[in-house]
Design a protein around this motif. Structure first.
Motif, PDB file in Angstrom:
ATOM      1  N   PHE A   1      39.291  33.444  28.412  1.00  0.00           N
ATOM      2  CA  PHE A   1      38.681  33.856  29.673  1.00  0.00           C
ATOM      3  C   PHE A   1      39.388  33.179  30.854  1.00  0.00           C
ATOM      4  CE2 PHE A   1      35.608  33.473  33.132  1.00  0.00           C
ATOM      5  CZ  PHE A   1      35.283  34.814  33.309  1.00  0.00           C
ATOM      6  N   VAL A   2      39.636  31.892  30.708  1.00  0.00           N
ATOM      7  CA  VAL A   2      40.278  31.149  31.794  1.00  0.00           C
ATOM      8  C   VAL A   2      41.732  31.576  31.974  1.00  0.00           C
ATOM      9  CG1 VAL A   2      41.042  28.844  32.496  1.00  0.00           C
ATOM     10  CG2 VAL A   2      38.746  29.168  31.565  1.00  0.00           C
ATOM     11  N   LEU A   3      42.406  31.846  30.860  1.00  0.00           N
ATOM     12  CA  LEU A   3      43.843  32.135  30.948  1.00  0.00           C
ATOM     13  C   LEU A   3      44.164  33.613  31.149  1.00  0.00           C
ATOM     14  CD1 LEU A   3      45.198  29.750  28.171  1.00  0.00           C
ATOM     15  CD2 LEU A   3      45.349  29.467  30.646  1.00  0.00           C
ATOM     16  N   THR A   4      43.143  34.461  31.054  1.00  0.00           N
ATOM     17  CA  THR A   4      43.423  35.890  31.196  1.00  0.00           C
ATOM     18  C   THR A   4      44.103  36.247  32.525  1.00  0.00           C
ATOM     19  OG1 THR A   4      41.776  36.631  29.621  1.00  0.00           O
ATOM     20  CG2 THR A   4      42.336  38.174  31.333  1.00  0.00           C
ATOM     21  N   PRO A   5      43.670  35.693  33.663  1.00  0.00           N
ATOM     22  CA  PRO A   5      44.365  36.071  34.901  1.00  0.00           C
ATOM     23  C   PRO A   5      45.873  35.793  34.864  1.00  0.00           C
ATOM     24  CG  PRO A   5      42.248  35.094  35.428  1.00  0.00           C
ATOM     25  CD  PRO A   5      42.438  34.911  33.944  1.00  0.00           C
ATOM     26  N   PRO A   6      46.324  34.581  34.492  1.00  0.00           N
ATOM     27  CA  PRO A   6      47.782  34.424  34.422  1.00  0.00           C
ATOM     28  C   PRO A   6      48.435  35.262  33.317  1.00  0.00           C
ATOM     29  CG  PRO A   6      46.677  32.393  33.725  1.00  0.00           C
ATOM     30  CD  PRO A   6      45.637  33.284  34.326  1.00  0.00           C
TER      31      PRO A   6
END
Ligand SMILES: [Zn+2]
Length: 460
Positions: free
Chosen positions: A366-371
């Motif tokens: 969830f945290v890394l999905t944007p990058p």
């Protein structure tokens, strides 16, 4: 590994926000989903022009007016908003379900049952995993059925029969139950035998495992869900093969898949190594796009292949897995020290800890999905460029995207939440804008990928 139904809506990224476990086993398939490509609303690969017009006498794009980006229809906007809600609900459930399994001690009870039935260590893992997978499938069934069947039919995006939907779901569940223990036994063994370095060894072994899955999935898993036959349009097949030749992909076979039984979404991909190299087109794509548009899509897909995007993504995702395991290694022990009694297990090497590991995976993804999405969009843009350069037909590229938007009820200008968390591909509006603006050969500017293309064939 609910392969078929998911890929049918891969464009609707909202529906891809699946639960932890499924996401875990599918991290690769999702990935492949974006690079193999496809999908629906936003994604899409497109293609280019071939033999006559494309390869030998490119159409000057400037001769044609820019292709306008169509407004999203009210129906497409409703579909988009529904996708956003589904994404939110699925994401929430991805956290909630493992928490419930842990906090109620249910995971510990599954393990107790598995011990009674399995007895030996490996079989305890296998039985636990089967119980766990069945539980997840049942809990998710109503929402999966709604989003994957009822809703797709309501919006006219699917032709799938009820029997095929349930058959695919059952097959996917069975494959998950069979394959899961073959993957899980190793980290759980390492947790016992190498409690300090288990996360590092398991994380490093994830890469060869992902490579194996990439190798196995198109050959043995995908054909369980659909028929992969020879391409019916032999003239188009020749053009695709000649394009592949030009892109530096030799000796591949072209397959046509009967995805029209499942969906109206469009897709194509290039996969495999050496003897298993294959170019795959969904029959929906062949039906919806004209020859030049199809060739652009194939040029885009070939770009993923020759630019080694699969490898880049594999390495990135292996790093995500490594990071997840390290986080679990550091953070899980104090959590277990505090809540172990309630969870009914106190050690991470207990198979009952699986929901806890999945919770970590859910949090890191969830945290890394944007990058990760930003990186994926960068790769997609490269391939749009590749497809346009090899076909020199940006107009066909743009009209292919317009058709994708219409066929898949896409929203060409999604909001910021979608752009950050869901857009593994640039929004269709951005892609059409890019096609309209990219024709460097008309300005005598260098092409980025031309040096990779084999010599241009002369027209007969
Ligand atoms: Zn792509």
């Amino acid at each position: 590994m609910k392969h078929a139904p998911e890929s049918s809506t891969c464009g609707t990224r909202g529906q891809q926000a699946k639960l932890g476990l499924r996401r875990a086993s599918l991290i690769l398939l999702l990935l492949l989903g974006c690079l193999w490509c496809t999908p629906a609303p936003q994604a899409a690969d497109t293609d280019l022009p071939p033999a006559s017009s494309g390869l030998s006498s490119p159409t000057p794009p400037t001769a044609t007016a820019p292709v306008p980006v169509p407004e999203a229809s009210p129906k497409a906007l409703r579909y988009y908003r529904g996708n956003m809600i589904l994404w939110g609900v699925n994401t929430l459930l991805g956290f909630l379900i493992p928490i419930v399994l842990l906090a109620t001690g249910l995971s510990g009870r599954f393990r107790d049952g598995a011990r009674r039935v399995g007895r030996r260590w490996f079989f305890v893992i296998a039985v636990y995993f089967a119980l766990f997978s069945l539980f997840l499938a049942l809990v998710q069934l109503p929402l999966d059925f709604y989003s994957g069947y009822l809703r797709e039919h309501a919006y006219g995006l699917s032709n799938q029969t009820l029997g095929k939907w349930f058959g695919d779901a059952a097959k996917g569940l069975l494959i998950t139950i069979l394959v899961g223990p073959l993957v899980l036994w190793l980290p759980y063994l390492l947790l016992r035998r190498a409690p300090r370095s288990w996360w590092l060894i398991s994380g490093l072994l994830a890469l060869p495992l992902l490579i194996l899955m990439i190798f196995v999935t198109p050959l043995w898993i995908a054909p369980l869900f659909n028929d992969f036959g020879p391409m019916k349009d032999k003239a188009l097949e020749r053009e695709i093969l000649s394009l592949a030749d030009r892109a530096g992909i030799e000796g591949s076979r072209v397959f046509e898949v009967n995805k029209s039984v499942d969906t109206k979404a469009l897709n194509a991909y290039v996969t495999g190594f050496r003897d298993t190299k294959r170019i795959v087109l969904w029959d929906t794509l062949i039906a919806a796009l004209d020859r030049e548009e199809t060739l652009f899509v194939m040029g885009h897909e070939m770009g993923h292949y020759v630019l080694n995007h699969v490898w880049q993504l594999l390495i990135v995702y292996s790093c995500v897995i490594l990071l997840t395991l390290y986080a679990a290694h550091r953070i899980a022990p104090p959590i277990l020290a505090r809540y172990g009694n309630r969870f009914r297990f106190t050690e991470l090497h207990d198979i009952a800890s699986l929901p806890l590991l999945l919770l970590f995976l859910q949090a890191t993804t969830f945290v890394l999905t944007p990058p990760l999405n930003a990186f994926s969009r960068h790769l997609e843009r490269q391939c749009d460029r590749f497809g346009i350069e090899i076909t020199r037909n940006p107009v066909a590229a743009a009209t292919a995207f317009v058709k994708l938007q219409q066929e898949n009820l896409g929203n060409p200008r999604p909001g910021w939440v979608y752009r950050i968390w869901l857009a593994s591909h640039p929004p269709l509006g951005d892609r059409i804008d890019f096609c309209n603006s990219y024709h460097p050969w008309t300005k005598d500017r260098p092409l980025k990928f031309e040096s990779r293309f084999r010599t241009r064939k002369t027209a007969p």
